[in-house]
Motif scaffolding. Structure first.
Motif, short mmCIF file in Angstrom:
data_model
loop_
_atom_site.label_atom_id
_atom_site.label_comp_id
_atom_site.label_asym_id
_atom_site.label_seq_id
_atom_site.Cartn_x
_atom_site.Cartn_y
_atom_site.Cartn_z
N ARG A 242 8.88 16.61 26.36
CA ARG A 242 7.75 17.46 25.96
C ARG A 242 6.61 16.60 25.43
O ARG A 242 5.44 16.88 25.70
CB ARG A 242 8.19 18.46 24.89
CG ARG A 242 9.06 19.57 25.42
CD ARG A 242 9.53 20.55 24.36
NE ARG A 242 8.60 20.77 23.28
CZ ARG A 242 8.97 20.86 22.00
NH1 ARG A 242 10.24 20.77 21.65
NH2 ARG A 242 8.08 21.07 21.06
N ASP B 158 2.70 17.56 24.61
CA ASP B 158 2.97 18.65 23.67
C ASP B 158 2.87 18.14 22.22
O ASP B 158 3.72 17.39 21.76
CB ASP B 158 4.37 19.22 23.93
CG ASP B 158 4.70 20.42 23.06
OD1 ASP B 158 3.98 20.68 22.08
OD2 ASP B 158 5.69 21.10 23.39
N ARG B 159 1.81 18.55 21.53
CA ARG B 159 1.58 18.08 20.16
C ARG B 159 2.67 18.55 19.20
O ARG B 159 3.01 17.86 18.25
CB ARG B 159 0.22 18.55 19.66
CG ARG B 159 -0.93 17.86 20.32
CD ARG B 159 -2.27 18.37 19.79
NE ARG B 159 -3.36 17.79 20.52
CZ ARG B 159 -4.04 16.74 20.10
NH1 ARG B 159 -3.72 16.15 18.99
NH2 ARG B 159 -5.03 16.26 20.82
N SER B 160 3.22 19.74 19.43
CA SER B 160 4.26 20.24 18.54
C SER B 160 5.52 19.37 18.66
O SER B 160 6.29 19.24 17.70
CB SER B 160 4.59 21.70 18.82
OG SER B 160 5.14 21.86 20.11
N GLU C 3 5.02 16.51 16.32
CA GLU C 3 5.24 16.95 14.95
C GLU C 3 6.74 17.04 14.65
O GLU C 3 7.20 16.57 13.61
CB GLU C 3 4.59 18.31 14.70
CG GLU C 3 4.75 18.80 13.29
CD GLU C 3 4.08 20.15 13.06
OE1 GLU C 3 4.34 20.74 12.01
OE2 GLU C 3 3.31 20.60 13.93
N PHE C 4 7.50 17.60 15.58
CA PHE C 4 8.95 17.72 15.39
C PHE C 4 9.60 16.33 15.30
O PHE C 4 10.41 16.06 14.41
CB PHE C 4 9.60 18.52 16.52
CG PHE C 4 11.09 18.52 16.43
CD1 PHE C 4 11.74 19.32 15.51
CD2 PHE C 4 11.85 17.69 17.22
CE1 PHE C 4 13.11 19.30 15.39
CE2 PHE C 4 13.23 17.66 17.12
CZ PHE C 4 13.86 18.48 16.20
N GLN D 26 8.79 14.73 11.93
CA GLN D 26 9.58 15.28 10.83
C GLN D 26 11.03 14.82 10.88
O GLN D 26 11.66 14.59 9.85
CB GLN D 26 9.51 16.80 10.83
CG GLN D 26 8.15 17.33 10.45
CD GLN D 26 8.02 18.83 10.58
OE1 GLN D 26 8.93 19.50 11.06
NE2 GLN D 26 6.90 19.37 10.17
#
Length: 172
Positions: A3, A8-10, A13-14, A17
């Motif tokens: 992704r 995919d920017r999210s 982020e995932f 984290q």
């Protein structure tokens, strides 16, 4: 990683984290200075964003690949000669242990938690409130009944029925 490679920017982020604590630890251990470690870590994620398509799952797990990127970036910063104070030998950099759960385990936990919260949201409000208060705040049936000014038996029924609905929802 797929992704992320697709932009995919999210996903970034995932991944951040799930991995930043370990990767920061690697950078800090090598560089010995918090500011330098933070800069190195930022470089790692910038490079990851730009080159996620280079990840090969046949060669390494995502966290191993990212750990190598962090290690290499920190070593590069050491080689510039600007960072001296508090650095540890480069040979010790890969000996850092990580007691955190693996990223895939964290994803499973996140998905399970999301399902639990979704299923809780499907309950009647009074059942939802009682179950949340009982299980998340540790309230007893008697405390719940008193707070809502209902008989103890009624409160037990609300919770029991709510838990039965919750179980059915989670089994789907």
């Amino acid at each position: 990683m797929k992704r992320l490679a697709d932009g995919d920017r999210s996903a970034l982020e995932f991944i951040y984290q799930a991995t930043s604590a370990k990767l920061f630890g690697i950078c800090l251990r090598i560089l010995g200075e918090r500011n330098e470690a933070e800069d190195a870590l930022q470089d790692v994620y910038i490079n990851l964003w730009r080159s996620a398509d280079r990840y090969d799952p046949d060669r390494a797990s995502p966290i191993s690949w990212l750990a190598i990127l962090a290690r290499n970036r920190a070593i590069d910063r050491l080689r510039t000669g600007k960072v001296q104070r508090g650095a540890v030998p480069v040979d010790e950099a890969m000996e850092i242990t990580d007691n955190a759960p693996l990223a895939d385990a964290m994803l499973e936990t996140e998905q399970r938690d999301a399902k639990i919260h979704h299923c809780l949201g499907e309950l009647e409000q009074r059942q939802q409130d009682a179950i949340r208060t009982a299980f998340f705040n540790g309230a007893t049936y008697a405390q719940l009944a008193e707070a809502r000014d209902v008989p103890l038996g009624t409160m037990k029924s609300w919770v029991r029925r709510g838990l039965a609905k919750l179980k059915r929802c989670l089994e789907i």
